[in-house]
Design an enzyme around this catalytic site. Structure first.
Site, PDB file in Angstrom:
ATOM      1  N   ASP A  30      -7.382   0.675   9.251  1.00 40.25           N
ATOM      2  CA  ASP A  30      -8.410   0.709   8.210  1.00 40.25           C
ATOM      3  C   ASP A  30      -9.713   1.316   8.740  1.00 40.25           C
ATOM      4  OD1 ASP A  30      -8.324  -1.781   9.729  1.00 40.25           O
ATOM      5  OD2 ASP A  30      -9.953  -2.504   8.471  1.00 40.25           O
ATOM      6  N   GLU A  52     -16.095  -5.244   4.262  1.00 40.38           N
ATOM      7  CA  GLU A  52     -14.727  -5.131   3.760  1.00 40.38           C
ATOM      8  C   GLU A  52     -14.754  -4.527   2.358  1.00 40.38           C
ATOM      9  OE1 GLU A  52     -11.724  -5.930   4.995  1.00 40.38           O
ATOM     10  OE2 GLU A  52     -12.102  -7.233   6.731  1.00 40.38           O
ATOM     11  N   HIS A  61     -14.038  -1.691   6.779  1.00 41.50           N
ATOM     12  CA  HIS A  61     -12.649  -2.118   6.715  1.00 41.50           C
ATOM     13  C   HIS A  61     -12.099  -1.946   5.292  1.00 41.50           C
ATOM     14  CE1 HIS A  61     -13.347  -4.864  10.326  1.00 41.50           C
ATOM     15  NE2 HIS A  61     -14.572  -4.743   9.845  1.00 41.50           N
ATOM     16  N   TYR A  62     -10.782  -1.910   5.152  1.00 42.47           N
ATOM     17  CA  TYR A  62     -10.175  -2.225   3.860  1.00 42.47           C
ATOM     18  C   TYR A  62      -9.498  -3.589   3.979  1.00 42.47           C
ATOM     19  CZ  TYR A  62      -5.711  -0.150   5.676  1.00 42.47           C
ATOM     20  OH  TYR A  62      -4.592   0.176   6.400  1.00 42.47           O
ATOM     21  N   THR A  63      -9.331  -4.250   2.825  1.00 45.23           N
ATOM     22  CA  THR A  63      -8.814  -5.617   2.854  1.00 45.23           C
ATOM     23  C   THR A  63      -7.295  -5.683   2.896  1.00 45.23           C
ATOM     24  OG1 THR A  63      -8.803  -5.746   0.433  1.00 45.23           O
ATOM     25  CG2 THR A  63     -10.806  -6.493   1.578  1.00 45.23           C
ATOM     26  N   HIS A  82     -12.822   0.375  11.372  1.00 48.83           N
ATOM     27  CA  HIS A  82     -12.159  -0.623  12.205  1.00 48.83           C
ATOM     28  C   HIS A  82     -11.166   0.040  13.157  1.00 48.83           C
ATOM     29  CE1 HIS A  82     -10.086  -4.858  12.248  1.00 48.83           C
ATOM     30  NE2 HIS A  82     -10.727  -4.595  13.361  1.00 48.83           N
TER      31      HIS A  82
END
Length: 238
Positions: free
Chosen positions: A141, A84, A20-22, A131
C-alpha cells in the site's frame, strides 16, 4: 520550574507522513483501526463526499508503520503521522491482479490535509511516503494506482523532471548500470535495500516499489534503463 531558556537544538517529533490503504471497506476499516492493535491518526472515507476521521491525536503515536525504515530512521511510528485511505487494495483474478483506484474526491481531500500538515510540521517533500516504501519487503500500500503525480503537481512531493529523464535514458539505454549501482542509488534515495551486487528477491521488491510510484505502467522489479534514469534524476534532485 524555570522555563526562561530554550535549546536551539530541537525539532518537531513528526518528520514523516505515511500513506496507506485499508484493504477493507469503511465499517471494517473503522473497526480495525479503533478496536485492534493497528491504528492511524487519520482515516479518509470513500463515499461521494469523502471526509476524515481523526482517530489518534497528532501529539500521540499511532501504530501504523510497523517494522519500517527510511534513510537513517527506523521504527517510523515514533516520527510519523499515519493516514489510512479506505480502498480495497486489489483483487487477484484469473487474468491477473486488479488494483482499485482512488476517487478524485478522496485525493482532493488528502491534498488539503497534507498541505496543512506540511505547513504545521515543516515536512520535507521527500518525507511524504507510502507504506510500501518504508517496508518494501512486506507491504504494497498505497499501491501502483495511487496518484502520486497529483501530489507532485500540488507541490507536496519531488517528481523527476521528464526532460532530464529523457537525457539520462539515452545514456542508460546504451549501457545499463550493474545491480550494485541500483542498490546504492536506492539506498541513497532512502530505501532499506541489500548491498550485495546481486538481483535477489529483496532487491527486486524494492525496485518494484520504486517503479510503482514513479513509473506505474511497469513495476515488475526488473532493473532497466528507464528506471535507472528516473532514479538518477531523483537522486540529483535531492
Amino acid at each position: 520550574m524555570n522555563t526562561k531558556f530554550h535549546s536551539r537544538s530541537q525539532s518537531d517529533r513528526i518528520k514523516y507522513i505515511i500513506i496507506h490503504y485499508t484493504f477493507a471497506d469503511l465499517p471494517s476499516s473503522l473497526e480495525t483501526l479503533t478496536q485492534d492493535e493497528v491504528s492511524s491518526h487519520y482515516l479518509l472515507t470513500d463515499g461521494e463526499k469523502p471526509f476524515f476521521y481523526k482517530l489518534v491525536d497528532e501529539s500521540k503515536q499511532a501504530n501504523h508503520a510497523g517494522l519500517s525504515s527510511w534513510k537513517i530512521y527506523n521504527q517510523l511510528n515514533a516520527s510519523s503521522i499515519g493516514i489510512e485511505i479506505v480502498n480495497l487494495g486489489f483483487s487477484d483474478t484469473p487474468t491477473g491482479r486488479v488494483w482499485y483506484t482512488y476517487s478524485q474526491a478522496q485525493i482532493d481531500q488528502l491534498i488539503l490535509l497534507l498541505k496543512k500538515l506540511v505547513a504545521r510540521y515543516q515536512i520535507k517533500p521527500e518525507n511524504i511516503l507510502g507504506h510500501n516504501e518504508i517496508a518494501p519487503q512486506r507491504k504494497q500500500d498505497p499501491g501502483p494506482v495511487f496518484p502520486w503525480k497529483k501530489l507532485a503537481d500540488a507541490g507536496l512531493i519531488v517528481w523527476p523532471d521528464q526532460n532530464n529523464v529523457a537525457q539520462r535514458l539515452a545514456i542508460y539505454q546504451n549501457q545499463l548500470p550493474d545491480i550494485a549501482w541500483f542498490q546504492q542509488k536506492l539506498a541513497l534515495h532512502g530505501y532499506a535495500v541489500p548491498q550485495t551486487g546481486l538481483l535477489d528477491k529483496e532487491t527486486q521488491n524494492v525496485i518494484a516499489v520504486f517503479q510503482s510510484k514513479y513509473r506505474q505502467t511497469l513495476f515488475d522489479g526488473m532493473p532497466d534503463a528507464e528506471t535507472a534514469a528516473i532514479l538518477d534524476v531523483l537522486i540529483f534532485s535531492n
